[in-house]
Design an enzyme around this catalytic site. Structure first.
Site, short mmCIF file in Angstrom:
data_model
loop_
_atom_site.label_atom_id
_atom_site.label_comp_id
_atom_site.label_asym_id
_atom_site.label_seq_id
_atom_site.Cartn_x
_atom_site.Cartn_y
_atom_site.Cartn_z
N GLU A 22 0.88 -1.25 -0.14
CA GLU A 22 0.01 0.22 -0.12
C GLU A 22 0.74 1.38 -0.04
OE1 GLU A 22 -3.06 0.02 -0.42
OE2 GLU A 22 -4.03 -1.59 0.19
N ARG B 230 0.46 3.94 -3.34
CA ARG B 230 -0.03 5.12 -2.79
C ARG B 230 1.08 6.16 -2.72
NH1 ARG B 230 -5.79 4.13 -0.03
NH2 ARG B 230 -5.75 1.75 -0.10
N ASP C 256 -4.50 -9.89 -8.04
CA ASP C 256 -4.79 -9.27 -9.37
C ASP C 256 -3.55 -8.41 -9.97
OD1 ASP C 256 -4.81 -7.89 -6.96
OD2 ASP C 256 -6.66 -6.81 -7.10
N GLU D 90 -12.28 -0.16 -10.39
CA GLU D 90 -11.79 -1.00 -11.39
C GLU D 90 -12.86 -1.18 -12.55
OE1 GLU D 90 -9.85 -1.88 -7.72
OE2 GLU D 90 -12.07 -1.75 -8.10
N THR E 14 -1.05 0.78 -10.31
CA THR E 14 -2.36 0.06 -9.96
C THR E 14 -3.29 1.04 -9.10
OG1 THR E 14 -3.31 -2.01 -9.14
CG2 THR E 14 -1.61 -1.10 -7.67
#
Length: 542
Positions: free
Chosen positions: A120, A124, A251, A401, A487
């Site tokens: 994360e 981010r 994913d 998504e 992503t």
């Protein structure tokens, strides 16, 4: 209609010959697009104004209680995550304020007692800082300095000669959480950010750390060709279990295989070939069609090798990712199937009362309705018989998504139906998510009177609103031929595309564990009554 066997052959024969442009170069936006784009920008303005009023400096706004939460270690996740969107939208004052804030972040320790997630924090914070640095023409070197600062702390996640990083760290002591297993999404979704850091610092060590993790996973013998198992143990580097999914926990590992190949233009074919193998293997083994509506979807495969007929909002990134990879491999079979996957995911928006898609849903195919849980009840069956899917987790937590893949579909084809879908989502957001102080998720997408969720995750700013804005924006602005999105939807500047991605012959060798499906024939990719997607209509230049 293509048979399963012919479909597999077409994939092999259509292997990586010459990379095609990702975007349709002849897109002409209708006059209505500008108004929709401005509406998206207004949603951003209202959302961020509420954040500034009630949560500035903290990670996320709590719009209902007019407070905040610090689930991302208290470093101001929303500010960093929103920076690239601010720049793309031309919000110079907000961007400069965010740069000033970033310059004062103390990454030496978490501002909360929580462990620090390497994944994360990478997507981010590291991604947000580096993208903002590039988008602003490197005018703010402090953004690079802060990116290096947080990466230097995260580097302690690699212990000794381990290829796989531990997923969580204590920044105060630089100690990993040794007792925790990880997953391939956590370990394999670092390459774009860390190699971009190497690009700008000149220190290849950053890229090497991330790439040895991505390479390690790609080289492990997989349950199905190219399809790595979801769980992985950082201490041993081995898979944990054999669950296969394009959903959460797996994913973005698959996503980054082809995106790393494109961003780096590497001559190592491992990454593009493994992605190609994963897609080919998914078509042969996981692709299913709903018995109602002929909706195409990718099923999961559980540890007992049963097909699991589930889908999720998270997994719906796959359509956009397959469109990107299909164009880079110049493989129209992948592109056509990807567009049908995009349609299937959009159906989960179109089918319920709010026009917003649920967190988790399920299907019934010709080979069953097994979901690993209880079978559908009477209400779910009735819903399925009308819509071709049924809802198993009805909440919407501001995920991007479906709209991400819709954005890719528009940029690849130029078909205005994708603009109409994006506009419909904007209308639904304004109708069902808006509060007096920002925008919030909802607990039940199939109830127009649903209660709201007191949280505005930072990816609302980074992903949802960026993808919607760019759908309606000039397609030459942040072109998919010039940028690769991480992503978290932070765009990184990409070099001119190579002529070929992956093995030109399409002949892919990949280590595989002995495997056979428990249910159904070995290659049950498409049921006999499936309606295959039609070839997209694109100009001859594509």
């Amino acid at each position: 209609m293509l048979s399963v066997g012919r479909l597999a052959v077409s994939l092999a024969l259509a292997g990586s010959v010459f990379a095609g442009p990702v975007q349709n170069p002849h897109i002409v936006l209708p006059p209505s697009a500008r108004g929709h784009r401005d509406t998206v920008q207004q949603i951003f303005t209202e959302s961020y104004s509420a954040y500034k009023q009630f949560a500035f400096g903290h990670d996320d706004l709590s719009p209902l209680s007019q407070g905040f939460s610090d689930g991302r270690n208290g470093w101001g996740a929303t500010i960093i995550d929103a920076m690239s969107t601010m720049h793309i939208m031309g919000m110079d004052d907000l961007f400069q304020e965010a740069v000033n804030f970033s310059s004062k972040i103390d990454f030496s320790k978490s501002q909360t007692r929580d462990k620090v997630s390497v994944f994360e924090t990478t997507i981010r914070y590291l991604g947000g800082l580096l993208s903002a640095f590039e988008l602003s023409d490197q005018k703010f070197p402090v953004l690079l300095e802060k990116a290096k600062e947080v990466a230097d702390k995260m580097a302690f996640a690699w212990v000794g000669s381990n290829d796989i990083p531990f997923g969580f760290l204590d920044f105060s002591t630089n100690t990993p959480n040794f007792g925790r297993t990880s997953n391939i999404a956590e370990a394999g979704t670092l390459a774009l950010e860390w190699e971009t850091l190497s690009k700008h610092t000149g220190n290849q060590t950053y890229a090497n750390l991330a790439l040895k993790a991505l390479s390690h996973i790609a080289n492990l013998p997989a349950p199905l060709p190219g399809l790595a198992a979801q769980g992985i143990n950082p201490a041993t580097g081995s898979f944990v279990g054999g669950y296969i999914t394009w959903g959460g926990g797996s994913d973005s590992y698959f996503e980054y295989l082809i995106k790393h190949a494109r961003l780096s233009n590497t001559d190592d074919n491992l990454f593009a070939d493994t992605w190609h193998t994963a897609v080919d293997s998914s078509i042969k083994n996981l692709l299913r069609t709903s018995t109602v509506g002929n909706h195409l979807y990718l099923a999961d495969l559980d540890d007992s090798r049963n097909i699991v007929h589930v889908g999720s909002h998270l997994a719906c990134f796959h359509g956009g990712n397959w469109l990107l990879g299909g164009r880079l491999l110049n493989n129209n079979t992948i592109v056509r199937i990807a567009l049908d996957l995009v349609d299937g995911c959009w159906n989960t928006y179109a089918g319920d009362a709010t026009g917003i898609g649920p967190e988790v849903f399920a299907y019934i195919s010709s080979d069953g309705d097994f979901t690993g849980d209880v079978p559908p009840n009477a209400d779910q069956l009735a819903f399925y018989n009308e819509h071709g899917y049924y809802i198993t987790a009805p909440d919407y937590i501001l995920r991007p998504e479906v709209l991400e893949s819709n954005f890719y579909a528009y940029r690849v084809t130029g078909d205005p139906k994708y603009l109409d879908r994006a506009a419909s989502a904007v209308d639904s957001f304004n109708k069902f998510l808006k509060t007096p102080t920002g925008f919030a998720g909802i607990n039940d997408v199939n109830d127009v009177n649903t209660s709201k969720i007191d949280d505005t995750e930072s990816f609302w700013f980074a992903e949802v609103l960026k993808y919607l804005y760019l759908t309606f924006d000039d397609p030459n602005h942040i072109s998919l031929d010039n940028f690769v999105f991480n992503t978290e939807a932070h765009p990184f500047q990409a070099p001119r595309a190579k002529h070929v991605y992956g093995t030109p012959t399409g002949g892919i060798k990949h280590p595989t564990k002995p495997f056979s499906l428990k249910k159904g024939p070995p290659l049950p990719a498409i049921s006999p009554n499936a309606k295959l997607p039609q070839p997209i209509k694109v100009p001859p230049q594509l």
